[in-house]
Structure formats: structure tokens, C-alpha cells
Design an enzyme around this catalytic site. Structure first.
Site, PDB file in Angstrom:
ATOM      1  N   LYS A  79     -17.748  -2.638   6.341  1.00 30.85           N
ATOM      2  CA  LYS A  79     -19.106  -2.599   5.809  1.00 30.85           C
ATOM      3  C   LYS A  79     -19.118  -2.165   4.337  1.00 30.85           C
ATOM      4  O   LYS A  79     -20.008  -2.547   3.585  1.00 30.85           O
ATOM      5  CB  LYS A  79     -19.975  -1.624   6.605  1.00 30.85           C
TER       6      LYS A  79
HETATM    7  C1  LIG Z   1     -19.866  -4.028  11.989  1.00 26.93           C
HETATM    8  C2  LIG Z   1     -18.524  -4.123  12.569  1.00 26.93           C
HETATM    9  C3  LIG Z   1     -18.120  -5.272  13.267  1.00 26.93           C
HETATM   10  C4  LIG Z   1     -19.066  -6.433  13.513  1.00 26.93           C
HETATM   11  O1  LIG Z   1     -19.384  -7.108  12.342  1.00 26.93           O
HETATM   12  P1  LIG Z   1     -20.663  -8.076  12.301  1.00 26.93           P
HETATM   13  O2  LIG Z   1     -20.801  -8.498  10.894  1.00 26.93           O
HETATM   14  O3  LIG Z   1     -21.807  -7.274  12.787  1.00 26.93           O
HETATM   15  O4  LIG Z   1     -20.344  -9.215  13.220  1.00 26.93           O
HETATM   16  C5  LIG Z   1     -16.819  -5.321  13.727  1.00 26.93           C
HETATM   17  N1  LIG Z   1     -15.967  -4.292  13.551  1.00 26.93           N
HETATM   18  C6  LIG Z   1     -16.324  -3.176  12.907  1.00 26.93           C
HETATM   19  C7  LIG Z   1     -15.348  -2.066  12.763  1.00 26.93           C
HETATM   20  C8  LIG Z   1     -17.609  -3.057  12.379  1.00 26.93           C
HETATM   21  O5  LIG Z   1     -17.958  -1.958  11.724  1.00 26.93           O
END
Ligand SMILES: *Cc1c(COP(=O)(O)O)cnc(C)c1O
Length: 464
Positions: free
Chosen positions: A112
Site C-alpha cells: 500500500k
Molecule cells: C491490500 C493487500 C492485498 C490486497 O490488495 P488489493 O489491491 O486490495 O487487491 C494483498 N496483500 C496485502 C499484504 C495487502 O495489504
């Protein structure tokens, strides 16, 4: 660039307005009015350029007209200077044509950060120019919250409220949010699931009076700017693996809200030769169902070892549906309202065929996740977190062509989920030094009921 809503009934906006708007007023998601394409020879050139320089070139068509070119380049450089790896997103060779793209080198150890370190700065810039203030409200299944808080803490023009499902995020995840004691940061633990948190955020945005009065804004994965920032690592990774010579690349993406893998779709539309997307899910496998049968039925959310993927309704899927329906917003609006009303929806077989060429949905349960963490550690000494392990197991199961490099997106640092990693390997991965005292820091958060009126009052009381 102009942006249109996936439901076809909201005004077209430019990048700066889309950045601040989040969800469109018709309930849809903003997408670019057209897909830009990378000029010929771009991938060959990108192979030897820095991440930040590639990022500026890839994202420029999406922001052009809203932000000055020099300012944009400075913002991008500052965002990626917060990463503790020179390549920003390093690639690790796992052998047999399998690669890990490490997306977790930002301040909060999850992918993120790649988007939010940029988005926080873009907000600051645009709001500063306009002399405005916003209230960011977001739902998190764990990782978005800390990344958003890190990106927004102490920024003058922003208050941020983050809703997380009470006792359904890991302790490291909770503490990364609740130990940030900045005055503009507010954590709410909701007695409910992540989907409940997400519904609360949607309900707050649907309350137009409240939305306008508080200048509500979102940084969760429906925000187009986040998807845009995530396109970049598909491009840099493909360039490094030789896609410039048109050699295709495949990606396996641990998926929750579908933002990450939709960014891959955007990269493909821009000209990156991606031959397969493996959409990796845990036991919450609505996407696997959808990609195998064309039908989607909302089920219960089950807690798993990969909590950031404990999601049943993936908001960003709507962006892909918009493309599958030939960009017919009315058809998407009709489909989504049927899905909301009946809890189930099915695509016609010919539309599903459009997907089958490149898309595979694969489900990996907790046992498979643990087995994969253990097997990789035994074979290579490397740790992966449970989300990455879901992606890796899915890649191994569903890879279509052994001659095409398969890149697994490593979405979190293993130390973010130490219990799962220790249970699988017998070894507890240490936190990086900048977070070593996390368990000693004081926390601050409120526990609230799953009730939109309660959350609205908390926000009003806090902001006065
Ligand atoms: C947010 C997240 C995901 C999922 O990603 P999306 O964009 O919501 O599909 C997968 N793994 C981790 C560690 C995340 O923080």
C-alpha cells in the site's frame, strides 16, 4: 486526462478532482476516459532507468493538465525516497522462472505504501494550491490504514479517520495505526468485519450533506490515483524481465479489493505484454468463483491467515466490469444494483470468454498457505508473508506457460505477520529496526458499533 464514472451518470472530472473525490456521485468509480499507450521502445528504455523516473513517465498522461510537470517529478521522487531499497521494488529470483517482486520496502512494510506515499503528497499539493482542507475516511482490513496514516500524518490540510474491524487485524497491523499519535490521526475499531467497515465508509459518502460539510475524501483502493501509482511496478518489472523485446510476462497477484491486479490490467492496456494474471484468493474466494463460472454470490467473510484479503466484495472489480461491458455505464449500474439487491449476479458466457484468455482465479486455503511458506523457507531460506504465499501457491498451481516468467507480487514484509510465518517455519522474522520498539509504544483508538450514525457522531464530535 479526463475521467468518467463506471456507472455513467456522474460528471467527468480532471485528475485533481478525481484525486479528491474518491467515489463518484453516482456510486461508480472513476476511470480514465481513454487508455494512453506507451510509446514504442519505452520498455527497452525503462529497463535501465530509476524507478522514480519510470514512474513519472508512466503516470504523466494520467495527471497531465492538473499538475505542473516539475512539481509532479519532485513529488514522485520524494514519495519513493521513503523506500529502503534503491530499486524501490526489487526482484528476487526464485528459480524455475518464478520471481518475487518485493512491494514491501516502504515505511509500513506493505505494498500500500507504493501508492499512498505518492497519494498523500498529491493531496497535500492539490489542497495547498486550493487553500482547502479535507477529512479522509477509510476502511482497512489492516494494511491500507497504516499506510494511509503514515502518508497523511501531520499534513496540515488533512484529518484522517481509519475504520478497522475490531480484533480482526494482526497486532502489528493495529499498532502500526494506533501508535501514531499525531493530532490529525483518528483510529476507529468497528465491531464488525472489513466489509462492514467498507459499507460504513460508503454510507458516509452517500450522505451528501455530511460529505459536503466535512469535505469527505477517500484514499482507499477505489481512489484512481492509487491504481495509477500501482501501474508503475508492472511496467518496471516487465521491463527488467525483458518485455521490451516483446517477451511476455505473467503475474500472480494476492487479491482483496482488486486494486492491485486492476493496475496490472491498466499496464496491459498501455502496452505491457502480460500474458496471464493469476488472481490469487484465500478461502474468501468470490473472485475465483467469478473467474471460473462468471457468477458471483456474496458469502460470509471468513477470517484467514491473510487478513488483508478477507474480503467478499472487491470494489475495484467494477472497473474491470466496465471494460467487459464495452464501457457501458448504464449496464454496469444495472448489474451492480442487481448484485446489491439479490446478492448474486452472473455474466453471459461470451463476456466470461473475454476474461478467460488472460485471467485465472485460484483459491489457496490456510493449509496451502502455511505449506508454501514452509516449503520456500526450506528450499531457499527466504521468508514470505501469508499474502505473498497465497500468490506463490496460486502461481505454482495455475501457471499456463513455463517459458514465460511468472512474477509473484510480494505484498507484505514477513515480519508484518510473524505468527503465521513462525508457525510455518519455526523462526520468527524480526521487524526492521525502525519498527523494533512498536510493541512498547502507547496506542490510541476508539471501539465503535457497526452503525453509521455512531460513526458520523464520532467524526463530528472529534472535529467540532
Ligand atoms: C491490500 C493487500 C492485498 C490486497 O490488495 P488489493 O489491491 O486490495 O487487491 C494483498 N496483500 C496485502 C499484504 C495487502 O495489504
Amino acid at each position: 486526462m479526463h475521467y468518467v464514472s463506471t456507472r455513467g451518470a456522474a460528471p467527468e472530472l480532471d485528475f485533481a478532482d478525481v484525486l479528491l473525490a474518491g467515489l463518484a456521485r453516482d456510486g461508480g468509480l472513476y476511470v480514465p476516459a481513454s487508455w494512453p499507450t506507451l510509446p514504442d521502445g519505452s520498455l527497452e528504455r525503462f529497463a535501465s532507468m530509476s524507478y522514480a523516473d519510470v514512474a513519472v513517465e508512466v503516470m504523466w498522461p494520467f495527471v497531465e493538465g492538473s499538475i505542473d510537470a516539475d512539481v509532479f517529478a519532485d513529488i514522485v521522487a520524494a514519495a519513493y525516497a521513503t523506500f529502503d531499497a534503491a530499486e524501490v521494488v526489487p526482484l528476487t529470483d526464485l528459480g524455475d522462472g518464478l520471481w518475487l517482486a518485493e512491494l514491501f520496502h516502504g515505511p509500513t512494510l506493505a505494498f500500500k505504501d507504493v501508492a499512498l506515499q505518492l497519494v498523500g503528497r498529491l493531496f497535500d499539493h492539490v489542497l495547498g494550491q486550493r487553500g482547502e482542507r479535507v477529512t479522509i475516511v477509510g476502511a482497512t482490513s489492516g494494511d491500507t490504514g497504516s499506510a494511509a496514516i503514515d502518508a497523511c500524518r501531520d499534513r496540515a490540510a488533512i484529518d484522517i479517520f481509519v475504520l478497522h474491524p475490531h480484533e480482526r487485524v494482526s497486532e502489528v497491523q493495529r499498532r502500526q495505526m494506533t501508535t501514531v499519535l499525531a493530532d490529525n490521526v483518528h483510529n476507529l475499531a468497528v465491531r464488525g468485519t472489513f466489509d462492514d467497515c467498507q459499507d460504513l465508509v460508503k454510507a458516509l459518502f452517500a450522505d451528501t450533506e455530511f460529505r459536503d460539510r466535512r469535505h469527505l475524501s477517500a484514499v482507499n483502493s477505489i481512489n484512481w490515483a492509487r491504481v495509477m501509482a500501482q501501474i508503475v511496478y508492472y511496467v518496471t518489472t516487465a521491463a527488467r524481465l525483458g518485455a521490451g523485446g516483446s517477451r511476455p510476462v505473467a503475474f500472480s497477484v494476492p487479491t482483496g479489493n482488486f486494486g492491485n491486479v486492476f493496475a496490472g490490467y491498466a499496464a496491459q492496456r498501455m502496452g505491457v505484454p502480460i500474458s496471464q494474471f493469476v488472481v490469487a484468493s484465500n478461502r474468501n474466494d468470490i473472485l475465483t468463483q467469478f473467474l471460473t463460472t462468471g457468477a458471483m454470490t456474496i458469502g460470509e467473510v471468513h477470517p484467514t491467515l491473510s487478513p488483508s484479503m478477507d474480503i467478499q466484495v472487491s470494489s475495484n472489480l467494477e472497473r474491470l466490469l466496465f471494460e467487459l461491458f464495452g464501457r457501458d455505464g448504464t449496464a454496469v449500474a444495472e448489474l451492480m444494483s442487481r448484485f446489491r439487491a439479490e446478492g448474486t449476479v452472473a455474466l453471459e458466457p461470451d463476456r466470461l470468454d473475454l476474461l478467460s484468455e488472460h485471467w485465472t482465479g485460484t483459491r489457496v486455503d490456510d493449509e496451502g498457505t502455511t505449506r508454501t511458506i514452509r516449503a520456500l523457507h526450506e528450499r531457499t531460506g527466504l521468508f514470505v508473508d501469508p499474502h505473498t504465499a497465497v500468490g506463490l501457491a496460486a502461481a505454482e498451481q495455475s501457471r499456463r506457460d513455463a517459458d514465460v516468467p511468472m512474477v509473484v507480487l510480494a505484498t507484505a514484509h514477513p515480519a508484518k505477520f510473524p505468527d503465521a510465518v513462525e508457525a510455518a517455519t519455526g523462526v520468527r522474522p524480526p521487524l526492521p529496526t525502525h519498527l523494533a520498539d512498536l510493541f512498547d509504544r502507547p496506542e490510541r483508538y476508539d471501539v465503535v458499533d457497526d452503525d453509521v450514525a455512531v460513526v458520523r457522531d464520532v467524526i463530528d464530535d472529534t472535529l467540532g
